[in-house]
Scaffold this motif. Sequence first.
Motif, PDB file in Angstrom:
ATOM      1  N   GLU A 189       0.826  -1.207   0.000  1.00 38.68           N
ATOM      2  CA  GLU A 189       0.000   0.000   0.000  1.00 38.68           C
ATOM      3  C   GLU A 189       0.864   1.263   0.000  1.00 38.68           C
ATOM      4  N   ILE A 190       1.945   1.259   0.783  1.00 38.33           N
ATOM      5  CA  ILE A 190       2.840   2.415   0.828  1.00 38.33           C
ATOM      6  C   ILE A 190       3.521   2.623  -0.532  1.00 38.33           C
ATOM      7  N   ILE A 191       3.943   1.524  -1.151  1.00 40.99           N
ATOM      8  CA  ILE A 191       4.596   1.620  -2.467  1.00 40.99           C
ATOM      9  C   ILE A 191       3.622   2.171  -3.498  1.00 40.99           C
ATOM     10  N   VAL A 220       1.068   4.226  -2.988  1.00 41.79           N
ATOM     11  CA  VAL A 220       0.924   5.663  -2.751  1.00 41.79           C
ATOM     12  C   VAL A 220       2.149   6.410  -3.261  1.00 41.79           C
ATOM     13  N   THR A 221       3.338   5.872  -3.017  1.00 35.48           N
ATOM     14  CA  THR A 221       4.568   6.490  -3.520  1.00 35.48           C
ATOM     15  C   THR A 221       4.574   6.538  -5.038  1.00 35.48           C
ATOM     16  N   LEU A 222       4.102   5.461  -5.668  1.00 32.20           N
ATOM     17  CA  LEU A 222       4.032   5.420  -7.129  1.00 32.20           C
ATOM     18  C   LEU A 222       3.121   6.511  -7.667  1.00 32.20           C
ATOM     19  N   LEU A 246       2.384   9.359  -6.170  1.00 26.61           N
ATOM     20  CA  LEU A 246       3.022  10.652  -5.945  1.00 26.61           C
ATOM     21  C   LEU A 246       4.118  10.919  -6.971  1.00 26.61           C
ATOM     22  N   VAL A 247       4.913   9.908  -7.270  1.00 20.97           N
ATOM     23  CA  VAL A 247       5.966  10.071  -8.283  1.00 20.97           C
ATOM     24  C   VAL A 247       5.355  10.400  -9.635  1.00 20.97           C
ATOM     25  N   HIS A 293      13.853   8.394 -14.000  1.00 23.67           N
ATOM     26  CA  HIS A 293      12.413   8.330 -13.720  1.00 23.67           C
ATOM     27  C   HIS A 293      11.845   6.959 -14.067  1.00 23.67           C
ATOM     28  N   VAL A 331      12.999   4.324 -11.552  1.00 27.75           N
ATOM     29  CA  VAL A 331      12.292   4.484 -10.272  1.00 27.75           C
ATOM     30  C   VAL A 331      10.868   3.933 -10.364  1.00 27.75           C
ATOM     31  N   LEU A 372       9.324   0.712  -8.353  1.00 25.41           N
ATOM     32  CA  LEU A 372       8.142   0.780  -7.492  1.00 25.41           C
ATOM     33  C   LEU A 372       7.092  -0.237  -7.935  1.00 25.41           C
ATOM     34  N   LYS A 402       5.838  -3.465  -5.723  1.00 25.65           N
ATOM     35  CA  LYS A 402       4.412  -3.584  -5.445  1.00 25.65           C
ATOM     36  C   LYS A 402       3.854  -4.917  -5.944  1.00 25.65           C
TER      37      LYS A 402
END
Length: 318
Positions: free
Chosen positions: A255-257, A259-261, A263-264, A289, A292, A296, A300
Amino acid sequence: MYLVYTLFFMLFVSSFMIMFERRVYRIIIYTCVFSLLISLIYLVLGSPDVAMAEAAIGTYAIIFFIVVAERYYGREAIKTTFIPSSKNKKSGFFIKTSLAFVFVSIVAGLFIAFSPSMDANLYLRDQFILRAYEEVGGQNIIGNILMGYRLYDTLFEALALVIAVMAVGNFSWLDREQATPIDSSEVKRDRVAVYSIRIISPIILLFGIYLIINGHISAGGGFQGGVAVACFFICRYMIHNIHDMPVKKVLKLEEIIFVTLVLVAVVAVFFDVSTFVEHEYLTIYQNIHLVVVNSLVGIKVACGFIVLFYRYITIERA
């Protein structure tokens, strides 16, 4: 084109071998053949990334089925058959398989009859080849499409996987975070299998990392690499105890990954950060980019498949 038709015919035959076979391990082998044929069809049609994704999913699924069969039936799974107990069940099975045969035959006939015979319009393909490297940065055109032009679709697909994994977790035994310390698999009794898995496991892990990191310049990417990493943990399950895998924490990491994805993607693409990067550094920024984002996605996907596997195989059956 004749090669494609030949592969489709073999695919057609293998599908019926799966439907009519009643022994567990033979079904697994036929399913493996089915997945291999689909991968070859994708490769012949010019989609190496899709072929690799199918091969990755096929590998994961086959290992999953083998472990499930062993877990449920033990070593007697080789002899296990599903035999109807009455004539009514036999007749019902015959009717169902006959209807399935008719349906698949009609679909296959329609596919052959309505296959386009005219030349394809290659305008979009040419535009992708011409402009994708400059606009997105990677040499893998499919990766550029998924991580650039169709990023919305990629994010929604990632969200769908997160929701599916969360559903499995919430419909499962949430009061148990990990399995009890029990022997993981009967594979541990076979020295040849143990040594083989120990040799191949690091190779699978390194190959998965390679697919993730190099997905922007070669066939592969985060999805294929993530499945390979998940296969490494399955191999680990087969030769070691598995009570040390905290499923809830892996689910939270996914779930954190995600959300990070998001945002990126929002910062890098929707705000168009590339317009603020000097031209001589643009290619470097684009490649970073893509690496990264692929990383992610890979983490995930690996988390999702690990959670699914450990939920169904270890906690539910422990």
